[in-house]
Design a protein around this motif. Structure first.
Motif, PDB file in Angstrom:
ATOM      1  N   ASN A   1      33.140  20.671  67.808  1.00 28.57           N
ATOM      2  CA  ASN A   1      33.113  21.860  66.965  1.00 28.57           C
ATOM      3  C   ASN A   1      34.525  22.407  66.848  1.00 28.57           C
ATOM      4  N   ARG A   2      35.038  22.414  65.638  1.00 28.85           N
ATOM      5  CA  ARG A   2      36.428  22.810  65.390  1.00 28.85           C
ATOM      6  C   ARG A   2      36.633  24.306  65.651  1.00 28.85           C
ATOM      7  N   PRO A   3      37.677  24.699  66.372  1.00 28.02           N
ATOM      8  CA  PRO A   3      37.952  26.121  66.606  1.00 28.02           C
ATOM      9  C   PRO A   3      38.094  26.863  65.285  1.00 28.02           C
ATOM     10  N   ASP A   4      37.381  27.995  65.184  1.00 24.63           N
ATOM     11  CA  ASP A   4      37.402  28.717  63.920  1.00 24.63           C
ATOM     12  C   ASP A   4      37.093  30.191  64.164  1.00 24.63           C
ATOM     13  N   LEU A   5      36.276  30.791  63.299  1.00 19.43           N
ATOM     14  CA  LEU A   5      36.056  32.228  63.284  1.00 19.43           C
ATOM     15  C   LEU A   5      35.577  32.777  64.624  1.00 19.43           C
ATOM     16  N   ALA A   6      34.677  32.059  65.299  1.00 19.02           N
ATOM     17  CA  ALA A   6      34.130  32.574  66.558  1.00 19.02           C
ATOM     18  C   ALA A   6      35.227  32.844  67.578  1.00 19.02           C
ATOM     19  N   LEU A   7      36.241  31.982  67.631  1.00 19.84           N
ATOM     20  CA  LEU A   7      37.347  32.191  68.569  1.00 19.84           C
ATOM     21  C   LEU A   7      38.280  33.300  68.086  1.00 19.84           C
ATOM     22  N   LYS A   8      38.369  33.497  66.784  1.00 26.35           N
ATOM     23  CA  LYS A   8      39.168  34.599  66.254  1.00 26.35           C
ATOM     24  C   LYS A   8      38.540  35.949  66.600  1.00 26.35           C
ATOM     25  N   ARG A   9      37.244  35.960  66.875  1.00 22.08           N
ATOM     26  CA  ARG A   9      36.551  37.202  67.210  1.00 22.08           C
ATOM     27  C   ARG A   9      36.849  37.667  68.639  1.00 22.08           C
TER      28      ARG A   9
ATOM     29  N   PHE B   1      35.038  33.962  78.156  1.00 18.78           N
ATOM     30  CA  PHE B   1      36.411  33.479  78.117  1.00 18.78           C
ATOM     31  C   PHE B   1      37.275  34.374  78.990  1.00 18.78           C
ATOM     32  N   ASP B   2      38.235  33.780  79.681  1.00 19.35           N
ATOM     33  CA  ASP B   2      39.119  34.556  80.542  1.00 19.35           C
ATOM     34  C   ASP B   2      40.129  35.371  79.752  1.00 19.35           C
ATOM     35  N   ASP B   3      40.418  34.920  78.525  1.00 26.56           N
ATOM     36  CA  ASP B   3      41.429  35.605  77.724  1.00 26.56           C
ATOM     37  C   ASP B   3      41.235  35.197  76.271  1.00 26.56           C
ATOM     38  N   VAL B   4      41.945  35.859  75.367  1.00 24.66           N
ATOM     39  CA  VAL B   4      41.919  35.455  73.961  1.00 24.66           C
ATOM     40  C   VAL B   4      42.723  34.167  73.808  1.00 24.66           C
ATOM     41  N   LEU B   5      42.431  33.425  72.746  1.00 23.47           N
ATOM     42  CA  LEU B   5      43.094  32.143  72.516  1.00 23.47           C
ATOM     43  C   LEU B   5      44.012  32.214  71.305  1.00 23.47           C
ATOM     44  N   TRP B   6      44.993  31.361  71.302  1.00 16.63           N
ATOM     45  CA  TRP B   6      45.841  31.139  70.134  1.00 16.63           C
ATOM     46  C   TRP B   6      45.081  30.133  69.267  1.00 16.63           C
TER      47      TRP B   6
ATOM     48  N   ARG C   1      43.332  24.865  67.114  1.00 15.52           N
ATOM     49  CA  ARG C   1      42.847  24.053  66.000  1.00 15.52           C
ATOM     50  C   ARG C   1      43.744  22.832  65.793  1.00 15.52           C
ATOM     51  N   GLN C   2      45.055  23.019  65.919  1.00 13.53           N
ATOM     52  CA  GLN C   2      45.980  21.893  65.776  1.00 13.53           C
ATOM     53  C   GLN C   2      45.715  20.835  66.842  1.00 13.53           C
ATOM     54  N   GLU C   3      45.526  21.274  68.073  1.00 13.59           N
ATOM     55  CA  GLU C   3      45.276  20.326  69.157  1.00 13.59           C
ATOM     56  C   GLU C   3      43.926  19.633  68.975  1.00 13.59           C
ATOM     57  N   HIS C   4      42.941  20.382  68.511  1.00 11.64           N
ATOM     58  CA  HIS C   4      41.631  19.790  68.234  1.00 11.64           C
ATOM     59  C   HIS C   4      41.743  18.719  67.150  1.00 11.64           C
TER      60      HIS C   4
ATOM     61  N   ASP D   1      44.337  16.980  66.320  1.00 12.05           N
ATOM     62  CA  ASP D   1      45.054  15.821  66.859  1.00 12.05           C
ATOM     63  C   ASP D   1      44.098  14.922  67.645  1.00 12.05           C
ATOM     64  N   LEU D   2      43.226  15.553  68.439  1.00  9.18           N
ATOM     65  CA  LEU D   2      42.256  14.770  69.215  1.00  9.18           C
ATOM     66  C   LEU D   2      41.284  14.040  68.298  1.00  9.18           C
ATOM     67  N   VAL D   3      40.783  14.742  67.273  1.00  7.54           N
ATOM     68  CA  VAL D   3      39.856  14.119  66.326  1.00  7.54           C
ATOM     69  C   VAL D   3      40.533  12.949  65.616  1.00  7.54           C
ATOM     70  N   ASP D   4      41.783  13.133  65.191  1.00  7.58           N
ATOM     71  CA  ASP D   4      42.515  12.044  64.535  1.00  7.58           C
ATOM     72  C   ASP D   4      42.652  10.841  65.464  1.00  7.58           C
ATOM     73  N   ALA D   5      42.963  11.101  66.737  1.00  5.11           N
ATOM     74  CA  ALA D   5      43.124  10.006  67.704  1.00  5.11           C
ATOM     75  C   ALA D   5      41.818   9.241  67.888  1.00  5.11           C
ATOM     76  N   MET D   6      40.705   9.967  67.915  1.00  7.27           N
ATOM     77  CA  MET D   6      39.414   9.285  68.069  1.00  7.27           C
ATOM     78  C   MET D   6      39.069   8.476  66.828  1.00  7.27           C
ATOM     79  N   ARG D   7      39.297   9.039  65.659  1.00 10.86           N
ATOM     80  CA  ARG D   7      38.968   8.324  64.429  1.00 10.86           C
ATOM     81  C   ARG D   7      39.852   7.099  64.242  1.00 10.86           C
ATOM     82  N   GLU D   8      41.093   7.179  64.689  1.00  9.82           N
ATOM     83  CA  GLU D   8      41.970   6.011  64.633  1.00  9.82           C
ATOM     84  C   GLU D   8      41.447   4.875  65.495  1.00  9.82           C
ATOM     85  N   ARG D   9      40.610   5.211  66.457  1.00  9.53           N
ATOM     86  CA  ARG D   9      40.001   4.209  67.342  1.00  9.53           C
ATOM     87  C   ARG D   9      38.557   3.928  66.957  1.00  9.53           C
TER      88      ARG D   9
END
Length: 237
Positions: free
Chosen positions: A19-27, A38-43, A48-51, A53-61
């Motif tokens: 599940n891609r980071p989106d509105l729920a984490l912005k809340r 959550f222990d703190d708010v997230l950037w 989303r960028q890191e997510h 990258d991970l999805v791209d790496a999996m799809r490349e495989r």
């Protein structure tokens, strides 16, 4: 028998639900993050960028990557599925007098993509199209939630998990998390991708009839029919 399943913790990954980071984490805010586990708010932009990258790496495989929000949007385009989800998410006991009939019509009229975003991302008071005379509603701040967000939908393994070729939609421990299991049960029940599995689920377990809980992060199929299950705060004996 279903061809889907998890038969090992270390063999080749062929398909995964994320599940891609989106509105729920912005809340998330410093005031509400702990209530939402959550222990703190997230950037969120960086997450989303890191997510991605991970999805791209999996799809490349050659890993098939499915996204919860996309799957949910797909089924919300189906009238029966949409009614099934909304009847379980818009519980009158949780709406505190916020005109549930009007809200149901509002949600039902949304495009499926927007509805999926709001069911996971939540709705705050100043986003509502109607206002109630209820004192409990009027006393809320404009940024208080009418429909709480589900930032933990990010952790897709908790709300449902595969144990070899069997599926478990789980009774979640923390009050902030049971709606995640509603979404996953609906996806497995209605989405064409899973139609051939035979998992026509009635819905996630009801906490009112049983106090036992299970979360998929505690469940590990390790091969040869053996399953390790961790017991603790979230998973009862």
């Amino acid at each position: 028998m279903s061809s889907l399943g998890v038969h090992s913790e270390f063999r080749k990954l062929r398909s995964v639900i994320v599940n891609r980071p989106d509105l729920a984490l912005k809340r998330l805010t410093p005031d509400n993050c702990r209530e939402l586990l959550f222990d703190d708010v997230l950037w969120v932009k960086k997450a989303r960028q890191e997510h991605d990258d991970l999805v791209d790496a999996m799809r490349e495989r050659s890993v098939e990557v499915l996204d919860v929000t996309d799957l949910l949007a797909d089924i919300l385009a189906l009238p029966d599925a949409c009614e099934w989800v909304l009847s379980r998410r818009l519980d009158r006991r949780d709406l505190e007098g916020t005109l549930p009939d009007e809200l149901y019509k509002w949600y039902s009229a949304m495009p499926p993509d927007e509805l999926a975003q709001r069911l996971i991302g939540g709705v705050v008071k100043n986003e509502l199209p109607v206002m109630s005379n209820s004192l409990s509603v009027q006393a809320k701040d404009v940024h208080d939630f009418s429909l709480p967000p589900l930032p933990n939908q990010l952790f897709t393994r908790d709300s449902s998990c595969w144990i070899y070729d069997q599926l478990s939609v789980n009774r979640m421990f923390w009050p902030a998390r049971p709606p995640e299991a509603v979404h996953m049960a609906a996806i497995y029940r209605f989405h064409p991708h899973f139609a051939a599995t035979g998992f026509g689920l009635g819905g996630p377990p009801d906490r009112s009839t049983d106090s036992s809980t299970l979360e998929g992060g505690d469940v590990m199929p390790i091969g040869k029919g053996v399953v390790l299950v961790g017991m603790g705060e979230r998973t009862t004996p």
